[in-house]
Design a protein around this motif. Structure first.
Motif, PDB file in Angstrom:
ATOM      1  N   PRO A  83       0.856  -1.187   0.000  1.00  0.00           N
ATOM      2  CA  PRO A  83       0.000   0.000   0.000  1.00  0.00           C
ATOM      3  C   PRO A  83       0.888   1.231   0.000  1.00  0.00           C
ATOM      4  O   PRO A  83       1.907   1.268   0.684  1.00  0.00           O
ATOM      5  CB  PRO A  83      -0.792  -0.129   1.297  1.00  0.00           C
ATOM      6  CG  PRO A  83      -0.037  -1.093   2.141  1.00  0.00           C
ATOM      7  CD  PRO A  83       0.743  -1.972   1.215  1.00  0.00           C
ATOM      8  N   GLY A  84       0.546   2.204  -0.789  1.00  0.00           N
ATOM      9  CA  GLY A  84       1.367   3.403  -0.875  1.00  0.00           C
ATOM     10  C   GLY A  84       1.186   4.082  -2.206  1.00  0.00           C
ATOM     11  O   GLY A  84       0.084   4.119  -2.738  1.00  0.00           O
ATOM     12  N   SER A  85       2.291   4.587  -2.758  1.00  0.00           N
ATOM     13  CA  SER A  85       2.180   5.313  -4.014  1.00  0.00           C
ATOM     14  C   SER A  85       3.424   5.129  -4.869  1.00  0.00           C
ATOM     15  O   SER A  85       4.454   4.665  -4.407  1.00  0.00           O
ATOM     16  CB  SER A  85       1.936   6.800  -3.751  1.00  0.00           C
ATOM     17  OG  SER A  85       2.990   7.340  -2.992  1.00  0.00           O
ATOM     18  N   ILE A  86       3.264   5.500  -6.121  1.00  0.00           N
ATOM     19  CA  ILE A  86       4.366   5.593  -7.074  1.00  0.00           C
ATOM     20  C   ILE A  86       4.476   7.073  -7.412  1.00  0.00           C
ATOM     21  O   ILE A  86       3.473   7.705  -7.762  1.00  0.00           O
ATOM     22  CB  ILE A  86       4.094   4.785  -8.360  1.00  0.00           C
ATOM     23  CG1 ILE A  86       3.809   3.313  -8.067  1.00  0.00           C
ATOM     24  CG2 ILE A  86       5.244   4.959  -9.345  1.00  0.00           C
ATOM     25  CD1 ILE A  86       4.987   2.484  -7.634  1.00  0.00           C
ATOM     26  N   VAL A  87       5.680   7.639  -7.264  1.00  0.00           N
ATOM     27  CA  VAL A  87       5.891   9.037  -7.602  1.00  0.00           C
ATOM     28  C   VAL A  87       6.952   9.134  -8.694  1.00  0.00           C
ATOM     29  O   VAL A  87       7.844   8.289  -8.777  1.00  0.00           O
ATOM     30  CB  VAL A  87       6.293   9.895  -6.381  1.00  0.00           C
ATOM     31  CG1 VAL A  87       5.181   9.936  -5.351  1.00  0.00           C
ATOM     32  CG2 VAL A  87       7.577   9.410  -5.757  1.00  0.00           C
ATOM     33  N   VAL A  88       6.805  10.162  -9.544  1.00  0.00           N
ATOM     34  CA  VAL A  88       7.774  10.422 -10.606  1.00  0.00           C
ATOM     35  C   VAL A  88       8.271  11.854 -10.416  1.00  0.00           C
ATOM     36  O   VAL A  88       7.467  12.789 -10.348  1.00  0.00           O
ATOM     37  CB  VAL A  88       7.145  10.246 -12.005  1.00  0.00           C
ATOM     38  CG1 VAL A  88       8.182  10.519 -13.092  1.00  0.00           C
ATOM     39  CG2 VAL A  88       6.551   8.849 -12.161  1.00  0.00           C
ATOM     40  N   HIS A 114       7.687  15.972  -1.972  1.00  0.00           N
ATOM     41  CA  HIS A 114       8.464  15.494  -3.117  1.00  0.00           C
ATOM     42  C   HIS A 114       8.827  16.694  -3.981  1.00  0.00           C
ATOM     43  O   HIS A 114       7.946  17.365  -4.522  1.00  0.00           O
ATOM     44  CB  HIS A 114       7.660  14.495  -3.956  1.00  0.00           C
ATOM     45  CG  HIS A 114       7.262  13.262  -3.226  1.00  0.00           C
ATOM     46  ND1 HIS A 114       8.156  12.286  -2.865  1.00  0.00           N
ATOM     47  CD2 HIS A 114       6.054  12.845  -2.790  1.00  0.00           C
ATOM     48  CE1 HIS A 114       7.520  11.313  -2.246  1.00  0.00           C
ATOM     49  NE2 HIS A 114       6.243  11.630  -2.182  1.00  0.00           N
ATOM     50  N   THR A 115      10.123  16.973  -4.114  1.00  0.00           N
ATOM     51  CA  THR A 115      10.597  18.086  -4.929  1.00  0.00           C
ATOM     52  C   THR A 115      10.548  17.698  -6.401  1.00  0.00           C
ATOM     53  O   THR A 115      10.854  16.562  -6.754  1.00  0.00           O
ATOM     54  CB  THR A 115      12.033  18.451  -4.528  1.00  0.00           C
ATOM     55  OG1 THR A 115      12.059  18.682  -3.120  1.00  0.00           O
ATOM     56  CG2 THR A 115      12.522  19.688  -5.249  1.00  0.00           C
ATOM     57  N   ASN A 116      10.195  18.655  -7.266  1.00  0.00           N
ATOM     58  CA  ASN A 116      10.132  18.443  -8.714  1.00  0.00           C
ATOM     59  C   ASN A 116       9.201  17.287  -9.087  1.00  0.00           C
ATOM     60  O   ASN A 116       9.508  16.474  -9.961  1.00  0.00           O
ATOM     61  CB  ASN A 116      11.515  18.215  -9.307  1.00  0.00           C
ATOM     62  CG  ASN A 116      12.444  19.387  -9.086  1.00  0.00           C
ATOM     63  OD1 ASN A 116      12.004  20.517  -8.932  1.00  0.00           O
ATOM     64  ND2 ASN A 116      13.734  19.121  -9.062  1.00  0.00           N
ATOM     65  N   LEU A 117       8.068  17.224  -8.420  1.00  0.00           N
ATOM     66  CA  LEU A 117       7.092  16.161  -8.648  1.00  0.00           C
ATOM     67  C   LEU A 117       6.411  16.340  -9.996  1.00  0.00           C
ATOM     68  O   LEU A 117       5.879  17.405 -10.305  1.00  0.00           O
ATOM     69  CB  LEU A 117       6.045  16.164  -7.529  1.00  0.00           C
ATOM     70  CG  LEU A 117       4.966  15.109  -7.590  1.00  0.00           C
ATOM     71  CD1 LEU A 117       5.559  13.716  -7.379  1.00  0.00           C
ATOM     72  CD2 LEU A 117       3.901  15.375  -6.537  1.00  0.00           C
ATOM     73  N   LEU A 118       6.438  15.290 -10.814  1.00  0.00           N
ATOM     74  CA  LEU A 118       5.753  15.292 -12.105  1.00  0.00           C
ATOM     75  C   LEU A 118       4.454  14.489 -12.067  1.00  0.00           C
ATOM     76  O   LEU A 118       3.521  14.765 -12.810  1.00  0.00           O
ATOM     77  CB  LEU A 118       6.663  14.706 -13.192  1.00  0.00           C
ATOM     78  CG  LEU A 118       7.941  15.478 -13.510  1.00  0.00           C
ATOM     79  CD1 LEU A 118       8.797  14.695 -14.492  1.00  0.00           C
ATOM     80  CD2 LEU A 118       7.610  16.854 -14.059  1.00  0.00           C
ATOM     81  N   TYR A 119       4.414  13.466 -11.179  1.00  0.00           N
ATOM     82  CA  TYR A 119       3.259  12.557 -11.183  1.00  0.00           C
ATOM     83  C   TYR A 119       3.235  11.792  -9.861  1.00  0.00           C
ATOM     84  O   TYR A 119       4.289  11.429  -9.332  1.00  0.00           O
ATOM     85  CB  TYR A 119       3.402  11.575 -12.341  1.00  0.00           C
ATOM     86  CG  TYR A 119       2.203  10.694 -12.557  1.00  0.00           C
ATOM     87  CD1 TYR A 119       1.151  11.101 -13.372  1.00  0.00           C
ATOM     88  CD2 TYR A 119       2.118   9.454 -11.960  1.00  0.00           C
ATOM     89  CE1 TYR A 119       0.042  10.286 -13.575  1.00  0.00           C
ATOM     90  CE2 TYR A 119       1.015   8.634 -12.154  1.00  0.00           C
ATOM     91  CZ  TYR A 119      -0.026   9.056 -12.956  1.00  0.00           C
ATOM     92  OH  TYR A 119      -1.116   8.259 -13.149  1.00  0.00           O
ATOM     93  N   GLN A 120       2.047  11.531  -9.355  1.00  0.00           N
ATOM     94  CA  GLN A 120       1.885  10.707  -8.159  1.00  0.00           C
ATOM     95  C   GLN A 120       0.570   9.961  -8.257  1.00  0.00           C
ATOM     96  O   GLN A 120      -0.450  10.545  -8.624  1.00  0.00           O
ATOM     97  CB  GLN A 120       1.905  11.570  -6.897  1.00  0.00           C
ATOM     98  CG  GLN A 120       1.779  10.772  -5.624  1.00  0.00           C
ATOM     99  CD  GLN A 120       2.040  11.620  -4.376  1.00  0.00           C
ATOM    100  OE1 GLN A 120       2.371  12.802  -4.462  1.00  0.00           O
ATOM    101  NE2 GLN A 120       1.896  11.022  -3.217  1.00  0.00           N
ATOM    102  N   ALA A 121       0.599   8.666  -7.950  1.00  0.00           N
ATOM    103  CA  ALA A 121      -0.620   7.849  -7.991  1.00  0.00           C
ATOM    104  C   ALA A 121      -0.503   6.722  -6.969  1.00  0.00           C
ATOM    105  O   ALA A 121       0.600   6.364  -6.541  1.00  0.00           O
ATOM    106  CB  ALA A 121      -0.827   7.267  -9.382  1.00  0.00           C
ATOM    107  N   ALA A 122      -1.639   6.163  -6.609  1.00  0.00           N
ATOM    108  CA  ALA A 122      -1.647   5.025  -5.686  1.00  0.00           C
ATOM    109  C   ALA A 122      -0.977   3.824  -6.345  1.00  0.00           C
ATOM    110  O   ALA A 122      -1.072   3.641  -7.561  1.00  0.00           O
ATOM    111  CB  ALA A 122      -3.075   4.679  -5.292  1.00  0.00           C
TER     112      ALA A 122
END
Length: 191
Positions: A83-88, A114-122
């Motif tokens: 459980p958590g997320s994937i960040v780019v 998250h610095t310079n975050l482009l995308y975040q999803a579960a």
């Protein structure tokens, strides 16, 4: 005798699956091409922040040429789901100091910055077990808009596992030292 052989076979299968588990990475960046392959690693290289590629000379690594400001498809194999997320994220710093993960939070109510975050999803969930840790071979796919800049960037894909968070019962401080797996790709953004 048949029951004894069945029990032995079952125990052997459990033992062997337990031995095989550490040899699998949690994630493996498929596309764009990663700095270091993540699948089947027998060590904890993907735990090394910020890129999951210790020993790789990021400045000298080959870059994939991509149009600045365009959208690209990210494909990540998720072998162990949490459980958590994937960040780019992205950085222009070959040392990645600006995308280094945060390891302490004052409380669970504080979101992870998250610095310079482009995308975040579960994180994807295993259909059978839900979002409990499970072995899988699912793909996490996302379309990510790149920054409208020129030059080399390192695209960082990070798995964040909320079930690995430790909370100090006295202070409420959150320890995030075990929650991350990292992978990265080098891109050359051109106009």
């Amino acid at each position: 005798m048949t029951q004894l052989i069945s029990r032995f076979s079952f125990c052997l299968m459990i033992l062997l699956s337990g031995l095989a588990a550490p040899a699998q990475a949690h994630i493996s960046l498929v596309s764009p091409p990663p700095l270091m392959d993540g699948h089947g690693m027998e060590n904890k290289s993907l735990k090394f922040p910020p890129f999951g590629a210790p020993g790789v000379d990021v400045a000298a690594a080959a870059a994939t040429v991509v149009k600045s400001g365009s959208e690209i498809d990210i494909d990540v194999s998720v072998y162990i789901i949490h459980p958590g997320s994937i960040v780019v994220l992205y950085t222009q710093d070959p040392d990645g100091k600006d995308v280094a993960p945060v390891f302490k939070l004052p409380s669970l109510r504080t979101p992870i910055p998250h610095t310079n975050l482009l995308y975040q999803a579960a994180s994807p969930c295993e259909p059978v077990t839900g979002c409990t840790p499970a072995f899988s071979d699912q793909h996490f796919k996302a379309r990510v808009k790149l920054p409208d800049i020129e030059g080399d960037i390192i695209l960082v894909v990070r798995q964040v596992m909320w079930d690995k968070v430790k909370v100090d019962p006295d202070s409420g401080e959150v320890d995030l030292s075990r929650v991350y797996y990292h992978q990265a790709a080098k891109l050359r953004l051109v106009k």
